[in-house]
Write a protein that holds these residues in place. Structure first.
Motif, mmCIF file in Angstrom:
data_model
loop_
_atom_site.group_PDB
_atom_site.id
_atom_site.type_symbol
_atom_site.label_atom_id
_atom_site.label_comp_id
_atom_site.label_asym_id
_atom_site.label_seq_id
_atom_site.Cartn_x
_atom_site.Cartn_y
_atom_site.Cartn_z
ATOM 1 N N UNK A 102 0.837 -1.190 0.000
ATOM 2 C CA UNK A 102 0.000 0.000 0.000
ATOM 3 C C UNK A 102 0.869 1.236 0.000
ATOM 4 N N UNK A 103 1.885 1.128 0.866
ATOM 5 C CA UNK A 103 2.721 2.289 1.072
ATOM 6 C C UNK A 103 3.368 2.757 -0.228
ATOM 7 N N UNK A 104 4.000 1.822 -0.950
ATOM 8 C CA UNK A 104 4.679 2.240 -2.173
ATOM 9 C C UNK A 104 3.669 2.733 -3.196
ATOM 10 N N UNK A 105 2.504 2.062 -3.266
ATOM 11 C CA UNK A 105 1.511 2.471 -4.249
ATOM 12 C C UNK A 105 1.056 3.902 -3.985
ATOM 13 N N UNK A 106 0.731 4.178 -2.732
ATOM 14 C CA UNK A 106 0.245 5.522 -2.395
ATOM 15 C C UNK A 106 1.362 6.544 -2.596
ATOM 16 N N UNK A 107 2.541 6.207 -2.090
ATOM 17 C CA UNK A 107 3.662 7.141 -2.211
ATOM 18 C C UNK A 107 3.989 7.424 -3.671
ATOM 19 N N UNK A 108 3.981 6.363 -4.488
ATOM 20 C CA UNK A 108 4.323 6.539 -5.898
ATOM 21 C C UNK A 108 3.340 7.484 -6.574
ATOM 22 N N UNK A 109 2.055 7.294 -6.302
ATOM 23 C CA UNK A 109 1.062 8.136 -6.957
ATOM 24 C C UNK A 109 1.144 9.560 -6.422
ATOM 25 N N UNK A 110 1.443 9.663 -5.133
ATOM 26 C CA UNK A 110 1.518 10.988 -4.530
ATOM 27 C C UNK A 110 2.710 11.760 -5.063
ATOM 28 N N UNK A 111 3.778 11.037 -5.335
ATOM 29 C CA UNK A 111 4.967 11.672 -5.911
ATOM 30 C C UNK A 111 4.750 12.007 -7.376
ATOM 31 N N UNK A 112 3.595 11.631 -7.875
ATOM 32 C CA UNK A 112 3.280 12.005 -9.244
ATOM 33 C C UNK A 112 3.655 10.947 -10.264
ATOM 34 N N UNK A 113 3.833 9.682 -9.833
ATOM 35 C CA UNK A 113 4.080 8.627 -10.831
ATOM 36 C C UNK A 113 2.849 8.561 -11.719
ATOM 37 N N UNK A 114 3.069 8.253 -12.990
ATOM 38 C CA UNK A 114 1.940 8.153 -13.914
ATOM 39 C C UNK A 114 1.125 6.907 -13.566
ATOM 40 N N UNK A 115 1.832 5.855 -13.213
ATOM 41 C CA UNK A 115 1.171 4.604 -12.844
ATOM 42 C C UNK A 115 2.225 3.703 -12.229
ATOM 43 N N UNK A 116 1.804 2.524 -11.776
ATOM 44 C CA UNK A 116 2.815 1.557 -11.391
ATOM 45 C C UNK A 116 2.350 0.169 -11.784
ATOM 46 N N UNK A 117 3.313 -0.703 -11.941
ATOM 47 C CA UNK A 117 3.045 -2.053 -12.428
ATOM 48 C C UNK A 117 3.519 -3.046 -11.395
ATOM 49 N N UNK A 118 2.709 -4.053 -11.138
ATOM 50 C CA UNK A 118 3.172 -5.099 -10.238
ATOM 51 C C UNK A 118 3.814 -6.202 -11.077
ATOM 52 N N UNK A 119 4.996 -6.634 -10.640
ATOM 53 C CA UNK A 119 5.660 -7.735 -11.339
ATOM 54 C C UNK A 119 5.154 -9.064 -10.774
ATOM 55 N N UNK A 120 4.998 -10.142 -11.515
ATOM 56 C CA UNK A 120 5.224 -10.175 -12.962
ATOM 57 C C UNK A 120 4.034 -9.561 -13.709
ATOM 58 N N UNK A 121 4.327 -8.793 -14.776
ATOM 59 C CA UNK A 121 3.247 -8.117 -15.492
ATOM 60 C C UNK A 121 2.939 -8.887 -16.768
ATOM 61 N N UNK A 122 1.710 -8.714 -17.260
ATOM 62 C CA UNK A 122 1.475 -9.385 -18.527
ATOM 63 C C UNK A 122 1.737 -8.410 -19.661
ATOM 64 N N UNK A 123 2.285 -8.960 -20.745
ATOM 65 C CA UNK A 123 2.828 -8.112 -21.811
ATOM 66 C C UNK A 123 1.758 -7.253 -22.491
ATOM 67 N N UNK A 124 0.565 -7.805 -22.852
ATOM 68 C CA UNK A 124 -0.433 -6.929 -23.486
ATOM 69 C C UNK A 124 -0.779 -5.731 -22.607
ATOM 70 N N UNK A 125 -0.882 -5.977 -21.292
ATOM 71 C CA UNK A 125 -1.240 -4.897 -20.361
ATOM 72 C C UNK A 125 -0.118 -3.847 -20.333
#
Ligand code: ATP
Ligand code: MG
Length: 484
Positions: free
Chosen positions: A85-108
């Protein structure tokens, strides 16, 4: 030509990106550390940076912070295998455009990158500047990795960076208050007060005085002047809980504060000006209340500026395992008990249940299981009956019904009481497949009670040993499963 900068210290990831984005429309550069990425930034001028959070040297989060200092409009997508939660919230608050959880699927990944490139083109036309925010590292304890919860974390981050009014909706026990507090803790006003008012718990006249205060003598019993929550909360955040239960008169006053920032105390005529951020919550469908004219439409639109809709737990079953783990750790710490685990069968039962009371019900189930469990692990039988199903029906009847005795010793009356109970359980969801389910659980129980002695177990069950063997085979019961 779209320019992509990948910052990741894993060469495997670099190779797969090179393969995925091997296209004449994309020019890609790679860096193996945050430092290297930062150095590349001014010459390469990427449209999009994709970066791992965990790296040797400076972390992805710190690199993001520095990138935002150099260029506040740089689009950055963070990748992490450790999505908290922490990284997700912090990342968005810092203005990240988005974030991806690994492993990610290629089409997405491709879709996300295509959207980011488009956003980068659109942003070149925008000149507004979003100042950087200083962050507080705060462990919020909102658990969830499921897709709907990831969306919620993104919204919390975005809301924390603004002062907008927020409306948090969702069924009872889904975590509305927790989310309201997270928006506050991560927001600009975290050093100012946070006050909560439960609009459903306070009678109308008292609610007005609670919110707006009153002048001395304004009604019987008002022997002293009182300062209300709005005034106490000046420059802070006011959490209006159960807003759907507010009367029309109070709704009108709230609307006025939202529109003009002013109100009068009950019985007063002096307008008082306040600066309060409002976060409202309700488990009622406000749209329906508006249609039925029970809730003011204009107030609804004012509150609904940003809506955080919390999904019911049954729609995010992926999170159950994580939540169980979290509650076990939290409750064991609070109650100073030895750490416990959960058996695979208990997890299965928890995942199959429909959770009308959502996360609160799950927390209570774990709390109860900790009290009744005897060993190191929580068993199906330690869970409340409605969750455990037939496995627990023999072990723990709900209070008030006669205690069942071991099969074979029971009277017909007891057997029919048990059957009634089981039938109710089956009726709630025919998917339970009552007969094979009960049969299987009885076999497991008998084997468990007799430490796997088949002669003894078959005698208790009233069947021959050969039949018992057939059942063991039919249900695929193994030695370890007998200890469910
Ligand atoms: N995602 C989550 N992670 C950890 N704990 C959670 C989560 N969601 C809810 N909880 C816990 O569940 C309980 C209920 O949450 P909360 O009070 O926020 O629900 P609510 O939506 O406000 O419910 P109600 O509508 O009944 O007021 C709290 O103890 C909270 O800490
Ligand atoms: Mg609540």
């Amino acid at each position: 030509m779209n320019k992509l900068l990948l910052i990741d210290d894993e060469t495997d990831v670099q190779y797969s990106f090179q393969r995925i984005f091997d296209s004449p429309d994309v020019e890609m550069a790679t860096a193996s550390s945050g430092e290297e990425g930062l150095a590349l930034l001014p010459q390469f001028k990427p449209d999009l940076v994709i970066m791992d959070i965990r790296m040797e040297g400076i972390s992805g989060m710190e690199t993001l912070r520095r990138i935002r200092q150099i260029d506040s409009k740089q689009l950055v997508i963070l990748m992490t295998a450790y999505g908290t939660t922490q990284t997700a919230i912090e990342a968005m608050k810092l203005g990240a455009y988005d974030y991806l959880l690994k492993p990610f699927d290629i089409p997405r990944l491709k879709e996300l990158v295509a959207n980011a490139f488009k956003a980068a083109r659109d942003m070149k036309q925008v000149v507004s500047y979003q100042p950087l925010l200083e962050k507080e590292d705060y462990e919020q304890g909102i658990i969830g990795r499921s897709e709907p919860m990831q969306q919620v974390f993104k919204l919390i981050g975005q809301l924390a960076a603004s002062d907008a009014t927020a409306l948090v909706t969702g069924e009872s026990g889904t975590g509305k208050e927790l989310v309201a507090r997270a928006i506050y803790h991560h927001g600009n006003r975290h050093q100012q007060p946070f006050l909560a008012v439960n609009c459903a718990a306070i009678p109308e006249q008292l609610l007005e005085s609670e919110l707006f205060g009153h002048e001395r003598g304004s009604f019987t019993g008002a022997t002293m002047q009182r300062v209300g929550k709005f005034e106490q909360c000046h420059q802070g955040t006011l959490f209006l809980d159960e807003i759907g239960d507010m009367t029309p008169a109070t709704q009108t006053k709230i609307l006025r504060v939202l529109q003009s920032g002013t109100f009068e105390r009950v019985g007063g005529n002096q307008p008082i000006r306040v600066d309060v951020r409002i976060i409202a919550a309700t488990n009622k469908p406000l749209e329906q209340a508006v249609a039925a004219r029970q809730f003011r439409e204009d107030l609804f639109y004012r509150l609904n500026v940003v809506r955080v809709q919390l999904p019911p737990l049954r729609e995010r079953k992926d999170d159950i395992r994580l939540l169980v783990d979290y509650f076990l750790k939290k409750l064991c710490r609070e109650q100073h008990c030895t750490p416990r685990s959960v058996t695979a069968n208990a997890i299965k039962a928890l995942e199959q249940y429909h959770w009308p009371g959502n996360v609160r019900e799950l927390e209570n189930a774990i709390r109860r299981a900790l009290v009744v469990s005897k060993g190191d692990a929580i068993l199906v039988a330690d869970l409340p009956l409605e969750i455990a199903g037939p496995a627990a029906a023999q072990a723990q009847p709900p209070t008030g019904s006669p205690a069942p005795v071991a099969p074979g010793d029971g009277t017909p009356g007891e057997a029919s009481a048990l059957a009634r109970q089981l039938f109710q359980w089956a009726r709630r969801d025919p998917k339970h497949k009552i007969i094979p389910a009960v049969e299987r659980e009885l076999v497991i129980q008998a084997l468990k009670e007799t430490q796997g002695n088949q002669v003894h177990a078959s005698r208790i069950l009233g069947i021959t040993r050969a039949t018992l063997r057939k059942r063991i085979e039919k249900f695929g019961i193994h030695r370890d499963l007998t200890i469910s």
